[in-house]
Motif scaffolding. Structure first.
Motif, PDB file in Angstrom:
ATOM      1  N   ARG A  70      33.712  36.222  29.936  1.00 49.47           N
ATOM      2  CA  ARG A  70      34.947  36.555  30.653  1.00 49.47           C
ATOM      3  C   ARG A  70      34.781  36.657  32.166  1.00 49.47           C
ATOM      4  O   ARG A  70      35.753  36.627  32.898  1.00 49.47           O
ATOM      5  N   GLY A  71      33.553  36.871  32.610  1.00 46.72           N
ATOM      6  CA  GLY A  71      33.333  37.053  34.037  1.00 46.72           C
ATOM      7  C   GLY A  71      31.935  37.569  34.298  1.00 46.72           C
ATOM      8  O   GLY A  71      31.023  37.348  33.521  1.00 46.72           O
ATOM      9  N   SER A 123      36.497  39.075  36.844  1.00 46.26           N
ATOM     10  CA  SER A 123      36.852  38.044  35.869  1.00 46.26           C
ATOM     11  C   SER A 123      36.557  36.661  36.414  1.00 46.26           C
ATOM     12  O   SER A 123      36.498  36.449  37.639  1.00 46.26           O
ATOM     13  N   GLN A 124      36.385  35.717  35.498  1.00 47.69           N
ATOM     14  CA  GLN A 124      36.131  34.329  35.884  1.00 47.69           C
ATOM     15  C   GLN A 124      37.253  33.786  36.760  1.00 47.69           C
ATOM     16  O   GLN A 124      37.005  32.970  37.642  1.00 47.69           O
ATOM     17  N   GLU A 125      38.477  34.253  36.512  1.00 48.40           N
ATOM     18  CA  GLU A 125      39.610  33.774  37.291  1.00 48.40           C
ATOM     19  C   GLU A 125      39.514  34.187  38.755  1.00 48.40           C
ATOM     20  O   GLU A 125      40.040  33.513  39.629  1.00 48.40           O
ATOM     21  N   ARG A 126      38.862  35.293  39.035  1.00 49.01           N
ATOM     22  CA  ARG A 126      38.777  35.792  40.412  1.00 49.01           C
ATOM     23  C   ARG A 126      37.528  35.314  41.142  1.00 49.01           C
ATOM     24  O   ARG A 126      37.545  35.137  42.352  1.00 49.01           O
ATOM     25  N   LYS A 174      34.041  29.653  41.221  1.00 46.32           N
ATOM     26  CA  LYS A 174      33.046  28.979  40.381  1.00 46.32           C
ATOM     27  C   LYS A 174      31.843  28.501  41.185  1.00 46.32           C
ATOM     28  O   LYS A 174      30.740  28.429  40.670  1.00 46.32           O
ATOM     29  N   ASP A 231      37.936  43.352  39.357  1.00 42.22           N
ATOM     30  CA  ASP A 231      38.950  43.805  38.413  1.00 42.22           C
ATOM     31  C   ASP A 231      38.720  45.281  38.099  1.00 42.22           C
ATOM     32  O   ASP A 231      39.667  46.044  37.937  1.00 42.22           O
TER      33      ASP A 231
END
Length: 187
Positions: A59-60, A87-90, A93, A106
């Protein structure tokens, strides 16, 4: 390396300080040493790391005492939470730098040490929110509780086997009793 009040550090100067045995936080231009963790703090941090790492693997990223650059009352602030989750979204990459967390976490987790107070940690939680952090947990090994701070709601205290659930952290299975049993300090 506590700075005299007239020797205020810029964010760049603080981040350029050499690493040492003591972790520092930047507060109002001053390098302030973090409290050295004691046994129960250390055991709690380790147990919670293992729980979060198992849950968050896909997830991150979970960071241990990973500094994060924020703003506090309009000034640069570099806290070093016991743990944080991004999180991976924040997290970009392509982030490969060895430096502070480049985005708002988060979750920031602070663990109360014997010379710290819940009130002081609550102020820090509010500072995290003002900077944009989404969740803050204050973990207290002495009272064996996890206090969850969410913006625009009163804090919730989790003790015993009451499940800690949060839509921001889906499928996380955690309660205070389990955490402190895993830490080996359950009463």
């Amino acid at each position: 390396m506590v700075q005299a009040p007239q020797d205020r550090l810029t964010l760049e100067a603080f981040l350029a300080l050499p690493e040492g045995d003591v972790a520092y936080e930047l507060i109002n231009g001053v390098a302030v040493p973090k409290t050295a963790p004691q046994r129960f703090h250390s055991r709690t941090q380790k147990a919670l790391l293992l729980i979060l790492e198992h849950w968050g693997r896909q997830r991150g990223e979970v960071g241990i005492e990973w500094a994060v650059t924020l703003k506090r009352e309009g000034k640069d602030w570099v806290p070093v939470p016991a743990l944080l989750f991004v999180s991976q979204e924040r997290l970009p990459k392509d982030f490969t730098e060895d430096g502070p967390c480049p985005v708002l976490p988060d979750l920031a987790v602070e663990i109360i040490s014997p010379d710290q107070t819940f009130g002081g940690m609550t102020e820090k939680a509010l500072d995290y929110f003002a900077a944009g952090v989404l969740r803050v947990w204050i973990v207290d090994p002495k009272s064996q509780s996890i206090t969850v701070f969410v913006p625009d709601r009163p804090p919730q205290i989790f003790r015993g086997d009451r499940p800690l659930t949060d839509p921001l952290l889906p499928d996380l299975s955690l309660n205070a009793q389990y955490l402190f049993q895993e830490a080996g300090i359950a009463s």
